[in-house]
Design a protein around this motif. Structure first.
Motif, PDB file in Angstrom:
ATOM      1  N   ALA A  43       0.838  -1.206   0.000  1.00 47.04           N
ATOM      2  CA  ALA A  43       0.000   0.000   0.000  1.00 47.04           C
ATOM      3  C   ALA A  43       0.873   1.257   0.000  1.00 47.04           C
ATOM      4  CB  ALA A  43      -0.920  -0.002   1.216  1.00 47.04           C
ATOM      5  N   TYR A  44       1.942   1.228   0.766  1.00 44.21           N
ATOM      6  CA  TYR A  44       2.855   2.374   0.839  1.00 44.21           C
ATOM      7  C   TYR A  44       3.528   2.616  -0.514  1.00 44.21           C
ATOM      8  CZ  TYR A  44       6.428   5.463   2.845  1.00 44.21           C
ATOM      9  OH  TYR A  44       7.236   6.536   3.138  1.00 44.21           O
ATOM     10  N   GLN A  45       3.983   1.543  -1.148  1.00 44.13           N
ATOM     11  CA  GLN A  45       4.634   1.664  -2.456  1.00 44.13           C
ATOM     12  C   GLN A  45       3.648   2.152  -3.520  1.00 44.13           C
ATOM     13  OE1 GLN A  45       6.131  -2.345  -2.826  1.00 44.13           O
ATOM     14  NE2 GLN A  45       8.207  -1.724  -2.293  1.00 44.13           N
ATOM     15  N   LYS A  46       2.392   1.764  -3.400  1.00 48.47           N
ATOM     16  CA  LYS A  46       1.381   2.146  -4.387  1.00 48.47           C
ATOM     17  C   LYS A  46       1.214   3.662  -4.433  1.00 48.47           C
ATOM     18  CE  LYS A  46      -3.313   1.065  -5.957  1.00 48.47           C
ATOM     19  NZ  LYS A  46      -3.315   2.205  -6.799  1.00 48.47           N
ATOM     20  N   THR A  47       1.330   4.333  -3.295  1.00 47.99           N
ATOM     21  CA  THR A  47       1.194   5.796  -3.300  1.00 47.99           C
ATOM     22  C   THR A  47       2.276   6.436  -4.171  1.00 47.99           C
ATOM     23  OG1 THR A  47       2.539   6.064  -1.293  1.00 47.99           O
ATOM     24  CG2 THR A  47       0.156   5.855  -0.998  1.00 47.99           C
ATOM     25  N   PHE A  48       3.469   5.908  -4.100  1.00 45.32           N
ATOM     26  CA  PHE A  48       4.565   6.438  -4.920  1.00 45.32           C
ATOM     27  C   PHE A  48       4.383   6.063  -6.391  1.00 45.32           C
ATOM     28  CE2 PHE A  48       6.603   6.065  -0.687  1.00 45.32           C
ATOM     29  CZ  PHE A  48       6.882   7.406  -0.496  1.00 45.32           C
ATOM     30  N   ILE A  49       3.934   4.849  -6.632  1.00 41.38           N
ATOM     31  CA  ILE A  49       3.721   4.393  -8.007  1.00 41.38           C
ATOM     32  C   ILE A  49       2.639   5.226  -8.681  1.00 41.38           C
ATOM     33  CG2 ILE A  49       2.872   2.460  -9.394  1.00 41.38           C
ATOM     34  CD1 ILE A  49       4.340   0.606  -7.371  1.00 41.38           C
ATOM     35  N   ASP A  50       1.577   5.523  -7.941  1.00 41.72           N
ATOM     36  CA  ASP A  50       0.492   6.340  -8.502  1.00 41.72           C
ATOM     37  C   ASP A  50       1.005   7.727  -8.888  1.00 41.72           C
ATOM     38  OD1 ASP A  50      -1.220   4.225  -8.125  1.00 41.72           O
ATOM     39  OD2 ASP A  50      -2.183   5.058  -6.328  1.00 41.72           O
ATOM     40  N   GLN A  51       1.802   8.325  -8.020  1.00 39.38           N
ATOM     41  CA  GLN A  51       2.342   9.656  -8.306  1.00 39.38           C
ATOM     42  C   GLN A  51       3.278   9.608  -9.514  1.00 39.38           C
ATOM     43  OE1 GLN A  51       1.481  12.602  -7.099  1.00 39.38           O
ATOM     44  NE2 GLN A  51       2.956  13.623  -8.408  1.00 39.38           N
ATOM     45  N   LEU A  52       4.117   8.575  -9.583  1.00 39.29           N
ATOM     46  CA  LEU A  52       5.016   8.434 -10.732  1.00 39.29           C
ATOM     47  C   LEU A  52       4.238   8.210 -12.032  1.00 39.29           C
ATOM     48  CD1 LEU A  52       7.980   6.363  -9.259  1.00 39.29           C
ATOM     49  CD2 LEU A  52       8.138   8.601 -10.355  1.00 39.29           C
ATOM     50  N   THR A  53       3.151   7.483 -11.951  1.00 40.63           N
ATOM     51  CA  THR A  53       2.313   7.258 -13.128  1.00 40.63           C
ATOM     52  C   THR A  53       1.718   8.577 -13.617  1.00 40.63           C
ATOM     53  OG1 THR A  53       1.779   5.035 -12.364  1.00 40.63           O
ATOM     54  CG2 THR A  53       0.316   5.978 -14.019  1.00 40.63           C
ATOM     55  N   THR A  54       1.253   9.403 -12.689  1.00 36.95           N
ATOM     56  CA  THR A  54       0.713  10.719 -13.042  1.00 36.95           C
ATOM     57  C   THR A  54       1.785  11.581 -13.702  1.00 36.95           C
ATOM     58  OG1 THR A  54      -0.825  10.605 -11.193  1.00 36.95           O
ATOM     59  CG2 THR A  54      -0.410  12.783 -12.117  1.00 36.95           C
ATOM     60  N   MET A  55       2.977  11.568 -13.127  1.00 31.79           N
ATOM     61  CA  MET A  55       4.080  12.350 -13.690  1.00 31.79           C
ATOM     62  C   MET A  55       4.460  11.833 -15.076  1.00 31.79           C
ATOM     63  SD  MET A  55       6.391  12.759 -10.251  1.00 31.79           S
ATOM     64  CE  MET A  55       7.514  14.052 -10.736  1.00 31.79           C
ATOM     65  N   ASN A  56       4.460  10.524 -15.237  1.00 40.99           N
ATOM     66  CA  ASN A  56       4.800   9.924 -16.526  1.00 40.99           C
ATOM     67  C   ASN A  56       3.752  10.272 -17.593  1.00 40.99           C
ATOM     68  OD1 ASN A  56       6.514   8.292 -18.183  1.00 40.99           O
ATOM     69  ND2 ASN A  56       4.964   6.676 -18.063  1.00 40.99           N
TER      70      ASN A  56
END
Length: 170
Positions: free
Chosen positions: A51-64
């Motif tokens: 769950a913690y990693q997903k928050t970062f992945i979501d933000q990186l996906t938005t940036m990408n």
């Protein structure tokens, strides 16, 4: 003859000393990673970390997605842009790439810190149980067989079953 007697006496002394040292030093082994995997807290930690990693992945996906959109727009309209606009758009895209890279590095550090923070109590609990079992059974040394390749090890010296019992694991 006297010399032969001295050599024989020294050899017998060394033999007894070797047996005496062997009798006092017991060495056991345990697969520490396997023990940690068996503990119920491990599942909770994994769920929390995902769950913690997903928050970062979501933000990186938005940036990408932002980078892809602006990159495609830049390539499509590059020919009609003035030099100043082209330079500004190119700088903006490079800025997004740098922010993504910085964010990714920061996220990696935060995830590692969180992992250490969550696993420290678990590792301490397992280490305490291993120490207690080793002391109860008279082991001077306990090797981590998940880190060290044991070529020969008698079943009696594997402490996994005793530590599982100590921790109340099945």
């Amino acid at each position: 003859m006297k010399k032969l007697f001295k050599v024989a006496l020294v050899a017998v002394g060394m033999l007894f000393a070797g047996n005496f040292a062997n009798a006092q030093t017991k060495i056991g082994h345990i697969n520490f990673n396997k023990l940690i995997d068996m503990m119920p807290e491990t599942k909770t930690i994994q769920t929390t970390m995902e769950a913690y990693q997903k928050t970062f992945i979501d933000q990186l996906t938005t940036m990408n997605n932002e980078l892809t959109t602006k990159g495609n727009d830049f390539q499509k309209n590059q020919a009609t842009m003035t030099d100043a606009v082209r330079s500004a758009k190119g700088t903006e895209i490079q800025d997004i790439q740098k922010r993504m890279q910085d964010y990714q590095n920061d996220a990696r550090q935060k995830v590692e810190q969180k992992q250490q923070e969550l696993t420290k109590p678990l590792i301490d609990k397992a280490t305490t149980a291993i120490s207690a079992v080793a002391k109860e059974k008279g082991y001077a040394y306990v090797l981590d067989s998940s880190q060290v390749s044991l070529l020969v090890s008698p079943d009696a010296d594997d402490l996994l079953a005793a530590v599982k019992l100590k921790l109340g694991l099945k």
